[in-house]
Write an enzyme that holds these catalytic residues in place. Structure first.
Site, mmCIF file in Angstrom:
data_model
loop_
_atom_site.group_PDB
_atom_site.id
_atom_site.type_symbol
_atom_site.label_atom_id
_atom_site.label_comp_id
_atom_site.label_asym_id
_atom_site.label_seq_id
_atom_site.Cartn_x
_atom_site.Cartn_y
_atom_site.Cartn_z
ATOM 1 N N ASN A 40 -10.007 -0.308 -0.478
ATOM 2 C CA ASN A 40 -8.553 -0.239 -0.423
ATOM 3 C C ASN A 40 -7.978 -0.867 -1.692
ATOM 4 O O ASN A 40 -8.029 -2.076 -1.869
ATOM 5 C CB ASN A 40 -8.052 -0.975 0.821
ATOM 6 C CG ASN A 40 -6.547 -0.882 0.993
ATOM 7 O OD1 ASN A 40 -5.821 -0.508 0.071
ATOM 8 N ND2 ASN A 40 -6.066 -1.243 2.170
ATOM 9 N N CYS A 55 0.805 -1.222 0.000
ATOM 10 C CA CYS A 55 0.000 0.000 0.000
ATOM 11 C C CYS A 55 0.841 1.277 0.000
ATOM 12 O O CYS A 55 0.321 2.349 -0.285
ATOM 13 C CB CYS A 55 -0.954 0.006 1.191
ATOM 14 S SG CYS A 55 -2.149 -1.345 1.177
ATOM 15 N N HIS A 85 -3.458 7.382 1.607
ATOM 16 C CA HIS A 85 -3.813 6.034 1.178
ATOM 17 C C HIS A 85 -5.224 5.743 1.673
ATOM 18 O O HIS A 85 -5.553 5.974 2.837
ATOM 19 C CB HIS A 85 -2.817 5.030 1.761
ATOM 20 C CG HIS A 85 -3.251 3.611 1.657
ATOM 21 N ND1 HIS A 85 -3.747 3.065 0.494
ATOM 22 C CD2 HIS A 85 -3.287 2.614 2.590
ATOM 23 C CE1 HIS A 85 -4.059 1.798 0.707
ATOM 24 N NE2 HIS A 85 -3.793 1.501 1.958
#
Length: 314
Positions: free
Chosen positions: A271, A112, A241
């Protein structure tokens, strides 16, 4: 020698198939209210027959179009991905061919935090004069490594891609960046796969990951602003993020940034790992929120753990 790496184009792409929270509630023990309250996510996109390279190519072409350049003008391609289409060759080389570029291309894997690491790497190429036009893409097909019967992870992840084109600039661009890694947290968030006879799925210790993310990202944001000699009230937007609304809100509160100055898009795509920051950036650039000259803070944390930030004058 160019001092700054400036973002001159953004692009993104989401696959057409949408999996809503209500869809998930039909196969696992959950509800729309439970997912939305704990994560802020309402839906996620899922590939059917598209690949990581396919998603990356569509996002890249949108970014190149905005930048007003041809793929042949690129000096370098960096593709951040956790879900390459093959162990080898690099998916970035497939992307190079797909968009008609002829420059060097390589994959970068930092989960990520991948886009942050890739953006910082591209910055160094431009700063040293080794490249002038660089395409940075985050692209993921996480649905391939999600156990759709595991409530703790199935509700979180989705597929998508985001891209930026960077160009050398003498006056504005990336102002500051910071990268960190700590490999002591392997068991907190990982994909168990021995590449021989085991199908790997994402496994996560949710509470531990939440605490680590909030602590690391909050400290990181404070340090980044301090080192850049920039107060939070001079920050126009934080583009984090897109992992969990509670993490995003906690970090914003700690560094005293109101949520109306935070770009949040995760309710629409969940996500998407390395794709999430450029996805959010492209959304806010195209809807007019982010404008030329705005000060932006990107930050993200991924399994490993690896985390980082980039401060940009857009």
């Amino acid at each position: 020698m160019n001092k700054f790496a400036r973002i001159i184009g953004t692009g993104s792409y989401l696959p057409l198939t949408i999996v809503t929270n209500d869809d998930l509630s039909k196969t696992i023990d959950t509800t729309n209210e439970w997912i939305t309250t704990r994560t802020g996510i309402k839906q996620r996109h899922k590939v059917t027959d598209e690949t990581t390279c396919d998603l990356a190519g569509k996002a890249a072409n949108h970014a190149l179009e905005m930048a007003g350049i041809n793929a042949k003008d690129l000096d370098l391609i960096i593709l951040a991905t956790t879900t390459p289409d093959k162990i080898f060759p690099a998916t970035a080389t497939m992307l190079q061919t797909a968009i008609g570029a002829s420059c060097p291309a390589f994959d970068l894997q930092s989960v990520c935090a991948g886009f942050i690491f890739a953006l910082t790497t591209a910055q160094q190429y431009i700063k040293t004069g080794a490249a002038n036009k660089v395409l940075v893409v985050g692209s993921e097909t996480l649905s391939r490594i999600v156990n759709w019967k595991d409530r703790s992870t199935a509700v979180l992840f989705g597929d998508g891609a985001g891209a930026v084109v960077l160009s050398g600039s003498n006056d504005t661009g990336i102002l500051h960046s910071k990268l960190f890694s700590d490999g002591n947290y392997l068991s907190s968030l990982q994909v168990s796969n021995n590449y021989i006879n085991e199908v790997g799925f994402i496994k996560m210790s949710g509470n531990e990951v939440f605490k680590i993310a909030v602590n690391r990202l909050s400290s990181l944001a404070e340090e980044t602003l301090k080192e850049a000699n920039l107060s939070s009230n001079k920050l126009d937007w934080m583009v984090p993020h897109q992992a969990n609304i509670r993490i995003i809100s906690a970090v914003a509160k700690r560094i005293k940034i109101p949520m109306n100055k935070v770009i949040v898009t995760l309710e629409n795509h969940g996500n998407t790992s390395a794709a999430s920051i450029p996805l959010a950036l492209d959304t806010a650039v195209r809807d007019g929120r982010i404008k030329k000259g705005d000060n932006l803070l990107f930050e993200g944390i991924g399994a490993g753990f690896s985390w980082g930030s980039v401060l940009v004058q857009f």
